[in-house]
Design a protein around this motif. Structure first.
Motif, PDB file in Angstrom:
ATOM      1  N   LEU A 129      68.339  24.582 -72.386  1.00 59.37           N
ATOM      2  CA  LEU A 129      68.474  25.859 -71.667  1.00 59.37           C
ATOM      3  C   LEU A 129      67.622  25.859 -70.410  1.00 59.37           C
ATOM      4  CD1 LEU A 129      69.553  28.976 -72.286  1.00 59.37           C
ATOM      5  CD2 LEU A 129      67.085  29.333 -72.390  1.00 59.37           C
ATOM      6  N   VAL A 130      66.376  25.374 -70.538  1.00 61.03           N
ATOM      7  CA  VAL A 130      65.475  25.347 -69.393  1.00 61.03           C
ATOM      8  C   VAL A 130      66.013  24.416 -68.323  1.00 61.03           C
ATOM      9  CG1 VAL A 130      63.119  24.875 -68.638  1.00 61.03           C
ATOM     10  CG2 VAL A 130      63.523  25.882 -70.895  1.00 61.03           C
ATOM     11  N   ALA A 131      66.553  23.295 -68.769  1.00 58.81           N
ATOM     12  CA  ALA A 131      67.070  22.320 -67.820  1.00 58.81           C
ATOM     13  C   ALA A 131      68.210  22.947 -66.997  1.00 58.81           C
ATOM     14  CB  ALA A 131      67.570  21.085 -68.576  1.00 58.81           C
ATOM     15  N   GLU A 132      69.119  23.646 -67.707  1.00 60.08           N
ATOM     16  CA  GLU A 132      70.232  24.236 -66.977  1.00 60.08           C
ATOM     17  C   GLU A 132      69.737  25.348 -66.037  1.00 60.08           C
ATOM     18  OE1 GLU A 132      73.222  26.135 -69.365  1.00 60.08           O
ATOM     19  OE2 GLU A 132      74.806  25.686 -67.918  1.00 60.08           O
ATOM     20  N   TYR A 133      68.762  26.110 -66.542  1.00 58.40           N
ATOM     21  CA  TYR A 133      68.186  27.190 -65.714  1.00 58.40           C
ATOM     22  C   TYR A 133      67.601  26.619 -64.435  1.00 58.40           C
ATOM     23  CZ  TYR A 133      64.604  30.669 -64.332  1.00 58.40           C
ATOM     24  OH  TYR A 133      63.796  31.542 -63.640  1.00 58.40           O
ATOM     25  N   ARG A 134      66.827  25.557 -64.622  1.00 56.62           N
ATOM     26  CA  ARG A 134      66.169  24.981 -63.449  1.00 56.62           C
ATOM     27  C   ARG A 134      67.172  24.357 -62.499  1.00 56.62           C
ATOM     28  NH1 ARG A 134      60.598  24.509 -63.433  1.00 56.62           N
ATOM     29  NH2 ARG A 134      61.033  23.796 -61.322  1.00 56.62           N
ATOM     30  N   ALA A 135      68.273  23.884 -63.060  1.00 52.66           N
ATOM     31  CA  ALA A 135      69.293  23.272 -62.211  1.00 52.66           C
ATOM     32  C   ALA A 135      69.923  24.308 -61.290  1.00 52.66           C
ATOM     33  CB  ALA A 135      70.380  22.634 -63.084  1.00 52.66           C
ATOM     34  N   HIS A 136      69.875  25.543 -61.672  1.00 57.28           N
ATOM     35  CA  HIS A 136      70.499  26.576 -60.854  1.00 57.28           C
ATOM     36  C   HIS A 136      69.487  27.538 -60.269  1.00 57.28           C
ATOM     37  CE1 HIS A 136      73.843  25.119 -63.348  1.00 57.28           C
ATOM     38  NE2 HIS A 136      74.563  25.378 -62.253  1.00 57.28           N
TER      39      HIS A 136
ATOM     40  N   HIS B   7      62.850  42.577 -61.036  1.00 58.90           N
ATOM     41  CA  HIS B   7      63.499  41.643 -60.103  1.00 58.90           C
ATOM     42  C   HIS B   7      63.770  40.301 -60.773  1.00 58.90           C
ATOM     43  CE1 HIS B   7      61.319  43.930 -56.639  1.00 58.90           C
ATOM     44  NE2 HIS B   7      62.345  44.607 -57.155  1.00 58.90           N
ATOM     45  N   GLU B   8      62.729  39.742 -61.377  1.00 54.86           N
ATOM     46  CA  GLU B   8      62.848  38.395 -61.932  1.00 54.86           C
ATOM     47  C   GLU B   8      63.872  38.365 -63.064  1.00 54.86           C
ATOM     48  OE1 GLU B   8      58.926  37.095 -63.014  1.00 54.86           O
ATOM     49  OE2 GLU B   8      58.154  37.377 -60.974  1.00 54.86           O
ATOM     50  N   LEU B   9      63.812  39.404 -63.919  1.00 58.65           N
ATOM     51  CA  LEU B   9      64.710  39.421 -65.073  1.00 58.65           C
ATOM     52  C   LEU B   9      66.167  39.471 -64.614  1.00 58.65           C
ATOM     53  CD1 LEU B   9      64.664  39.567 -68.216  1.00 58.65           C
ATOM     54  CD2 LEU B   9      65.029  42.027 -67.948  1.00 58.65           C
ATOM     55  N   VAL B  10      66.454  40.407 -63.674  1.00 55.83           N
ATOM     56  CA  VAL B  10      67.842  40.573 -63.218  1.00 55.83           C
ATOM     57  C   VAL B  10      68.304  39.324 -62.480  1.00 55.83           C
ATOM     58  CG1 VAL B  10      69.355  41.912 -61.744  1.00 55.83           C
ATOM     59  CG2 VAL B  10      67.668  43.056 -63.159  1.00 55.83           C
ATOM     60  N   LEU B  11      67.388  38.695 -61.709  1.00 57.15           N
ATOM     61  CA  LEU B  11      67.756  37.476 -60.980  1.00 57.15           C
ATOM     62  C   LEU B  11      68.167  36.379 -61.955  1.00 57.15           C
ATOM     63  CD1 LEU B  11      65.261  37.241 -58.017  1.00 57.15           C
ATOM     64  CD2 LEU B  11      67.753  37.493 -57.944  1.00 57.15           C
ATOM     65  N   GLY B  12      67.386  36.251 -63.048  1.00 59.47           N
ATOM     66  CA  GLY B  12      67.699  35.224 -64.042  1.00 59.47           C
ATOM     67  C   GLY B  12      69.078  35.450 -64.637  1.00 59.47           C
ATOM     68  N   SER B  13      69.364  36.692 -65.045  1.00 66.62           N
ATOM     69  CA  SER B  13      70.653  36.987 -65.655  1.00 66.62           C
ATOM     70  C   SER B  13      71.785  36.810 -64.646  1.00 66.62           C
ATOM     71  CB  SER B  13      70.666  38.433 -66.182  1.00 66.62           C
ATOM     72  OG  SER B  13      69.742  38.583 -67.222  1.00 66.62           O
ATOM     73  N   GLN B  14      71.553  37.359 -63.450  1.00 64.06           N
ATOM     74  CA  GLN B  14      72.609  37.326 -62.434  1.00 64.06           C
ATOM     75  C   GLN B  14      72.963  35.879 -62.091  1.00 64.06           C
ATOM     76  OE1 GLN B  14      74.094  40.268 -60.786  1.00 64.06           O
ATOM     77  NE2 GLN B  14      75.530  38.599 -60.418  1.00 64.06           N
ATOM     78  N   SER B  15      71.937  34.982 -62.064  1.00 71.83           N
ATOM     79  CA  SER B  15      72.195  33.572 -61.739  1.00 71.83           C
ATOM     80  C   SER B  15      73.184  32.974 -62.731  1.00 71.83           C
ATOM     81  CB  SER B  15      70.893  32.767 -61.794  1.00 71.83           C
ATOM     82  OG  SER B  15      69.976  33.289 -60.877  1.00 71.83           O
ATOM     83  N   TYR B  16      72.975  33.306 -64.032  1.00 69.17           N
ATOM     84  CA  TYR B  16      73.860  32.716 -65.030  1.00 69.17           C
ATOM     85  C   TYR B  16      75.264  33.314 -64.929  1.00 69.17           C
ATOM     86  CZ  TYR B  16      75.757  30.888 -69.356  1.00 69.17           C
ATOM     87  OH  TYR B  16      76.543  30.258 -70.263  1.00 69.17           O
ATOM     88  N   PHE B  17      75.337  34.658 -64.740  1.00 68.72           N
ATOM     89  CA  PHE B  17      76.653  35.279 -64.593  1.00 68.72           C
ATOM     90  C   PHE B  17      77.394  34.710 -63.385  1.00 68.72           C
ATOM     91  CE2 PHE B  17      74.942  39.318 -66.841  1.00 68.72           C
ATOM     92  CZ  PHE B  17      75.345  38.816 -68.066  1.00 68.72           C
ATOM     93  N   ASP B  18      76.645  34.491 -62.293  1.00 77.25           N
ATOM     94  CA  ASP B  18      77.259  33.909 -61.096  1.00 77.25           C
ATOM     95  C   ASP B  18      77.865  32.553 -61.422  1.00 77.25           C
ATOM     96  OD1 ASP B  18      76.731  36.026 -59.544  1.00 77.25           O
ATOM     97  OD2 ASP B  18      74.934  35.196 -58.592  1.00 77.25           O
ATOM     98  N   LEU B  19      77.077  31.792 -62.205  1.00 77.80           N
ATOM     99  CA  LEU B  19      77.526  30.452 -62.565  1.00 77.80           C
ATOM    100  C   LEU B  19      78.834  30.553 -63.351  1.00 77.80           C
ATOM    101  CD1 LEU B  19      76.878  27.379 -62.805  1.00 77.80           C
ATOM    102  CD2 LEU B  19      75.724  27.924 -64.958  1.00 77.80           C
TER     103      LEU B  19
END
Lengths: 423, 941
Positions: free
Chosen positions: A333-340, A77-89
């Motif tokens: 990278l972490v900053a952008e991740y956390r921003a989304h 779940h967590e892995l796919v959510l992380g990837s999907q968030s970036y693709f969505d962006l």
């Protein structure tokens, strides 16, 4: 929420303060599952040349088969959510890459080899995905490797599997896989060095009774061998064993031979169970886990159990990580991740998913419009020297399929993971 | 009294029990053996597969992939654990939780070179299989299979099988019991009534109710009628006795008065006369005297009474024969000169007469038993004293007894008839079973299901034949067997019969030959089906009890047709024979030569009993000449008179075969040559026979030179040195040989023979055994100029095996009781050019070893009579005296540790486990071939 014609927007529930991470993860999975079915039909619509959509460029569909149910499902779940968030962006902000949206086609393999092989074959034969992505686990991935060889002429590659095992890093399969994360050997080497520096000489191993466990066990023993040592004893447990199961036999076996530090090659459920039964029996030696364990999910389990049992079970735990802490905003990278990402959703595994997505997106960008699979492979290999925003450059090249080698160590403090100085 | 129902019940129970035991034994044995073997094979396959799978990973030392493979094998059903050791014995990867049990490694390591190991202690019920990877250079694979599931499934299978058999048998038994009771009940009533009647209780007779209109109903009615008459007679008799008693007392009173009157005057005379009179009248028997003329001189009161006269004066001086003995029982006049009573007067000897009628004054008659004693005076016969008693009642009682006896006999026949009728009732459901199994076998099945269903079919077929035998026999016992006499083609009938048996003989590698004397009539009168049944029984037995050699059927006339029409059939085999002391009994029902053979060969033991009855029905007799181990000759004669009707429907008109055609027969088998020569003689062809290709070639050239070439060559395919194909090629190469029509005889078996024939331009390709009519048709077609392609349609027939060429391969003896395994091993070895013989147990194997010298003895460990271990020990003991050594390799289905040790201890040289794998066997054979070659070379030097 709106779901596009050619791609999928995954609906995130707003964070609920009272819910713990697991429950949120499950609710999200339900939504994601619906999205996946959509993704499939969307991919077909696109290939069928749907003209109703303003943008008729077909989506780039990537095939993800990993654990979406059972005792280890948080990992997937967590892995796919992380990837999907970036693709969505990327899809919403830039309209995809070169006008093509990136879409995940997700299948559940329950962390079992046979479904993993079946899913992979479907991806290649029926769904014709562009590449395979975000696989989770050694036993599952190692069994799908021969398929990639079998379909060698299709140039299908598996990118960024969540496993540090050796088979996909070594011939004959290394050419079919792009490994982003550091290997278990590197993680175990870091952990062994750490324990050695702390004066521990009697290392015991808890290993999952399968290829993952074996891979970790080999890593630990190899690292110990450089100090002229070997593990005092290795005990095992059955894959997909639930958290509720008793692990005291394993604890006793290690304790009886005088082990003073444990390296666990496990997944959060059984690893947490082992920690629980160690601590409840009064055995408080340091216990280290590999990144694959899903440190956040494990700590959540332990926190819950601590409350129930009235004893703090989260003490003296070490964890190897292949990405920086999701709290360390000094990395771009972490900053952008956390921003989304909502605060409660940020995890090591989620960040790994995000990182994986960032890397393949960059490769797709470099591959140019209407990329071929071979073009994508060349683009991946061209990422040598490129830093995705973690202060370390990727090392991919035509002769190297290993992107990163860096290991970050963390330890528990007040029920949270904090960075630990690597030795 | 023993009850019929009781006998029937015992027979039923015996049949049911026999069927249950036989069926259960067959099913349980077959299925469990198969399941075990499957399991072992399954385990072996998995282990081999795993060893293959991990080989590359082990070579590249990729332990993670090795573990991955172990992980995968764990998901195979039946695998409990698996582990892999490095060549140094260290465990590289395993699937145990929480840790690898160290004692396991010790146990498995301490069993060197053994492929299968059963572990003691905790893993007692585990089958551990070890496989070397890359011949053990890179490691060893171990897999554990829990035997508990196998045992459980065998147990549940056994339960299901037993339960279903018992239920079916219970139902059948229940139905039979119901029907039996309904038949027996009226008979029992009849018997009771008859007994009551003959006991003369005087109680009024109550007629029995008639429930059915069948034979028993009619019998009951007749009995009622008869009983009523008996009762009437009895009443009448009683009344008369009463009357006579009164009359007698009256007469007595008168007599007393008279005596009183004469008392004074006749005192002296009175005293003696009175005594005589008293004696006479006091006697219950009737007594009278006659003079030489037959006239009555005196008679007593009983005599008067019985004959119905008031006073002696009515009889005295009169001719008693004329008065009371004038008519016979059947109403015809009885001339005095034939009178048996007077006979005493003529002969002077006592005469005894029983069952003749005397007639009363009122004309009624009664049965008497009489004694006539002549009175002699001075060497002359002056008269006779006749005593008689009324035996009417006795006769009636005797009649009643006879009736009762007849009723009982009728009941007995009804029993047997019932059994015979049951035939249909039992066969119908059984046919359902067989039919549905056939249908099921035609559907898509897993190999396992197919195997199980095939076993069900086999077992149902066995049961059917058991039931057929039992019913057939009981039908004969019931006197229900009748011959269906008609005209039939004797040879045609024999050939068809042989054809049905040929398959079984072929399967055992036996030669089945049939020789019919040419002077027999073509068409005979008789029952062809019953004749076939006898032959099938005898030949079937011969095949069953013969493990190698031949079965020969000969038919000849017992004498010229003018003298008698008996044909003499002989069925000879080279089998185990019948011991002298058993020869008498084998024709009795339920008997086999040796009780233990039942276990070995199966069967009800009814076949010969049935054959005997059939032969007797057909006016002949059956006997056996044999000695144990020396084969048997079963002879029987049957009356088959030649038919006046000359029809022969199947034969081709002889005119189609040109007469006087010169034919050359090439066949190395003497019997075959003889049969063919007989055929050709019958068809007025000029046939000569040679036994090899070389001789054939010289015969052909000689004929060519003589200007009388052969027009037809009939050659066998399989011959030593030059085989049939070589011969044909050689003929083709020699231009001087005028091409003749060539026909080929094959014992089949070799694929591609037919195709090769076509290639070589052979006119016809015929499978043995040869049917006269077929051969005739084939020759007619071949000699006519019509082109034939690929020869005559071939028939699957038995192989008339030619003597194999021993120069190349090994001589191997297989000691094995299971026919399937025998066949498998034989095929396997023969394919590799070895010559194979089979012995069904250790004792027979030892006997064979005595006679022939073998290169190898493959010894099954488990066999009836004498097992492989014992046989090997005996063999080694014998060899210790002769100094020879025969290589013995044990074959065992035991997957047990220590089997190898036991085999070696018993003196075996090696050991193979079932299922025997071709690779292992090949390796063994190669080794033996090499040593033999070396030995031969050594001898030559």
């Amino acid at each position: 929420m709106f779901a596009g014609r050619n791609t999928v927007r995954v609906e995130f529930l707003p964070p609920m303060p009272d819910h713990n991470a697991t429950v949120r993860g499950l609710s999200r999975l339900a939504t994601l599952g619906v999205g996946c079915i959509w993704a499939l039909s969307a991919a077909y619509d696109a290939s069928g040349g749907d003209i109703a959509s303003p943008k008729s460029m077909p989506a780039i569909v990537v095939g993800v088969s990993n654990v979406q149910s059972g005792p280890s499902s948080d990992l997937g779940h967590e892995l796919v959510l992380g990837s999907q968030s970036y693709f969505d962006l990327i899809n919403s902000r830039d309209g995809g890459i070169h006008g093509r949206r990136i879409s995940i086609l997700l299948k559940d393999d329950k962390y079992e080899p046979d479904p993993a092989v079946k899913n992979t074959n479907e991806f290649i034969e029926r769904d014709e995905v562009f590449f395979l992505f975000d696989y989770v686990g050694t036993p599952t991935l190692t069994r799908t490797l021969p398929l990639l060889r079998y379909y060698q002429s299709d140039n299908i590659v598996n990118v960024a599997p969540l496993t540090g095992a050796d088979p996909q890093r070594l011939p004959p399969y290394s050419q079919f896989v792009f490994n982003v994360r550091a290997s278990y050997r590197e993680e175990t080497r870091a952990l062994v060095r750490y324990f050695y520096a702390k004066g521990h000489r009697n290392i015991g191993i808890l290993a999952q009774a399968d290829a993952y466990g074996k891979s970790g066990e080999l890593g630990v023993n190899d690292a110990l061998a450089t100090f002229g040592l070997s593990a005092l004893r290795t005990v095992t447990y059955r894959r997909n064993q639930p958290f509720e199961d008793d692990m005291s036999p394993q604890v006793k076996l290690l304790r009886d031979v005088g082990v003073d530090a444990v390296i666990a090659v496990g997944v959060y459920g059984p690893s947490a169970a082992f920690i629980r039964d160690s601590r409840m029996s009064g055995w408080n030696v340091p216990i280290a886990n590999l990144s694959f364990v899903d440190a956040v999910a494990m700590l959540a389990k332990l926190g819950e159990a601590s409350r129930k049992l009235g004893k703090d079970l989260t003490l003296n735990l070490i964890n190897g990580q292949v990405v920086p802490s999701p709290d360390d905003l000094s990395y771009p990278l972490v900053a952008e991740y956390r921003a989304h990402t909502a605060a409660g959703d940020a995890t090591f595994i989620g960040l790994e998913g995000w990182l994986n997505a960032v890397i393949v997106t960059e490769a797709l960008r470099r591959a140019g419009p209407d990329p071929s699979r071979i073009g994508f492979i060349h683009a991946m290999e061209s990422l040598h020297g490129w830093d995705p925003g973690i202060g370390t450059a990727l090392e991919f090249s035509p002769t190297n399929n290993q992107g990163l080698h860096r290991v970050w160590l963390t330890r528990t403090a007040n029920g949270r993971w904090i960075p630990e100085e690597s030795q | 009294m023993k009850r019929i129902s009781g006998k029937l019940a015992i027979l039923q129970l015996a049949c049911a029990l026999l069927a249950v035991v036989v069926l259960y034994w067959i099913l349980d044995r077959q299925l469990s053996v198969q399941m075990r073997a499957n399991f072992a094979a399954h385990a072996d396959v998995i282990a081999s597969a795993l060893a293959k799978t991990v080989e590359p990973a082990l070579i590249s030392r990729d332990i993670t992939s090795v573990q991955s493979a172990l992980d995968a094998v764990l998901s195979v059903p039946g695998v409990q654990w698996a582990y892999i050791t490095a060549p140094d014995g260290n465990v590289l990867a395993h699937t145990f939780v929480p840790q690898f049990p160290p004692e396991l490694k010790m146990q498995l390591e301490s069993a060197p070179e053994v492929i299968r190991i059963s572990l003691a202690g905790e893993q007692a019920s585990t089958l551990a299989v070890r496989k070397p990877v890359l011949t053990g250079i890179v490691g060893q694979v171990y897999i554990g299979f829990p035997l508990t599931t196998l045992e459980a499934s065998i147990r549940s299978m056994e339960k299901v099988v037993l339960a279903s058999i018992v239920i079916v048998m219970l139902i059948v038994t229940f139905i039979i019991a119901l029907v039996t009771e309904s038949i027996i009940r009226p008979i029992r009533h009849l018997t009771g009534a008859a007994r009551q009647l003959s006991a003369e209780t005087g109680v009024a007779f109550r007629p029995l109710s008639v429930r059915s209109r069948d034979e028993i109903g009619v019998l009951t009615e007749t009995f009622n009628h008869m009983a009523a008459q008996v009762f009437e007679q009895h009443e009448l008799l009683e009344t008369r006795v009463r009357e006579r008693t009164e009359a007698l007392s009256l007469a007595n009173a008168e007599l007393e008065a008279e005596i009183a009157e004469r008392e004074q005057a006749q005192k002296a005379l009175q005293e003696s006369g009175e005594l005589v009179r008293l004696l006479l009248d006091g006697a219950p028997e009737a007594i009278y005297g006659i003079d030489v003329g037959g006239n009555t001189t005196f008679c007593n009161a009983a005599c008067l009474r019985m004959l119905g006269y008031e006073a002696a004066s009515e009889l005295l001086g009169k001719n008693m024969h004329a008065i009371a003995h004038h008519t016979r029982i059947d109403g015809t006049p009885y001339p005095v000169e034939e009178c048996s009573i007077y006979l005493a007067l003529k002969t002077g000897n006592d005469a005894h007469i029983d069952g003749e009628m005397l007639w009363r004054k009122d004309g009624s008659g009664f049965s008497v038993e009489a004694w006539s004693r002549p009175i002699h005076r001075a060497d002359a016969i002056i008269g006779s004293v006749v005593t008689f008693i009324d035996v009417t009642e006795r006769k009636l009682a005797e009649q009643a007894l006879r009736n009762a006896k007849a009723a009982a006999e009728e009941g007995n026949r009804a029993k047997s008839e019932f059994l015979a009728n049951m035939s249909h009732e039992i066969r119908t459901p059984l046919n359902g079973v067989i039919g549905m199994t056939d249908l099921a076998l035609g559907t898509e099945l897993t190999p396992e299901q197919h195997e199980y269903l095939s076993t069900v079919k086999l077992s149902a077929d066995s049961l059917l034949s058991v039931i057929n035998d039992v019913l057939d026999f009981s039908k004969m016992e019931a006197g229900r067997s009748e011959l269906d006499i008609g005209d039939f083609d004797l040879r045609g009938n024999l050939e068809t019969t042989m054809r049905t048996l040929a398959l079984a003989a072929d399967r055992k590698g036996l030669e089945l030959l049939c020789e019919v004397s040419p002077d027999l009539p073509k068409v005979v009168k008789g029952d062809p089906n019953r004749l076939r049944q006898i032959l099938i029984n005898l030949v079937g037995n011969a095949v069953k009890f013969t493990s190698d050699g031949e079965v020969l059927v000969t038919v000849e006339a017992c004498g010229p047709p003018s003298v008698n029409s008996l044909l003499h059939f002989t069925v000879s085999d080279t089998g185990i024979g019948v011991p002298a002391d058993k020869q008498k009994r084998i024709f009795d029902p339920f008997t086999q030569a040796d009780n233990t053979t039942t276990r070995v060969y199966g069967g009800t033991g009814l076949g010969l009993a049935i054959s005997k009855r059939l032969v007797e029905l057909m006016g002949g007799r059956i006997w056996v000449e044999s000695r144990a181990g020396g084969g048997s000759h079963f002879h029987f004669t049957v009356s088959l008179p030649p038919s006046e009707c000359p029809i022969e429907p199947h034969a081709l008109p002889l005119s189609e075969i040109p007469r006087d055609v010169r034919v050359l027969i090439v066949d190395d088998n003497r019997t075959n040559r003889r049969i063919l020569l007989d055929h050709f003689k019958n068809w007025t062809m000029r046939a000569e026979a040679v036994e090899s290709g070389e001789l054939a070639l010289s015969a052909l050239s000689a004929a060519q030179r003589a200007g009388d070439p052969y027009r037809l060559i009939l050659t066998d395919v399989h011959m030593p040195a030059m085989d049939g194909f070589d011969l044909i090629q050689e003929i083709g190469r020699r231009d001087e040989l005028k091409p003749a029509t060539i026909m080929m005889l094959s014992s089949g078996g070799q694929g591609g023979d037919s195709a090769r024939c076509e290639e070589l331009g052979v006119a016809a390709f015929i499978l043995k055994p040869i049917r006269g009519a077929e051969l005739q048709a084939a020759i007619a077609r071949a000699l006519a100029d019509t082109p034939t392609s690929g020869g005559i349609p071939v028939h699957v027939g038995p192989a008339l095996k030619d003597q194999a060429d021993h120069t190349g391969g090994l001589r191997i003896l297989i000691a094995e009781d299971n026919s399937v395994n025998q066949m498998l091993l034989t095929r396997f070895l023969e394919k590799r050019g070895h010559s194979v013989e089979v012995a069904a147990n250790g004792r027979l194997a030892l006997a064979s070893v005595e006679e022939v010298s073998y290169d190898l003895l493959l010894m099954d460990v488990q066999m009836p009579e004498m097992d492989g271990m014992e046989a090997t020990r005996v063999l080694r003991e014998r060899e210790s005296k002769t100094g020879t050594h025969l290589t013995v390799v044990g074959v065992t289905a035991h997957a047990m540790a220590g089997d190898r040790e036991r085999c070696l201890q018993a003196g075996m040289d090696g050991y193979l486990s079932k299922p025997v794998r071709p690779a292992e066997l090949d390796e063994l054979l190669d080794r033996l071939m090499t040593t033999r070659r070396k030995r031969l070379l050594g001898e030559n030097r």
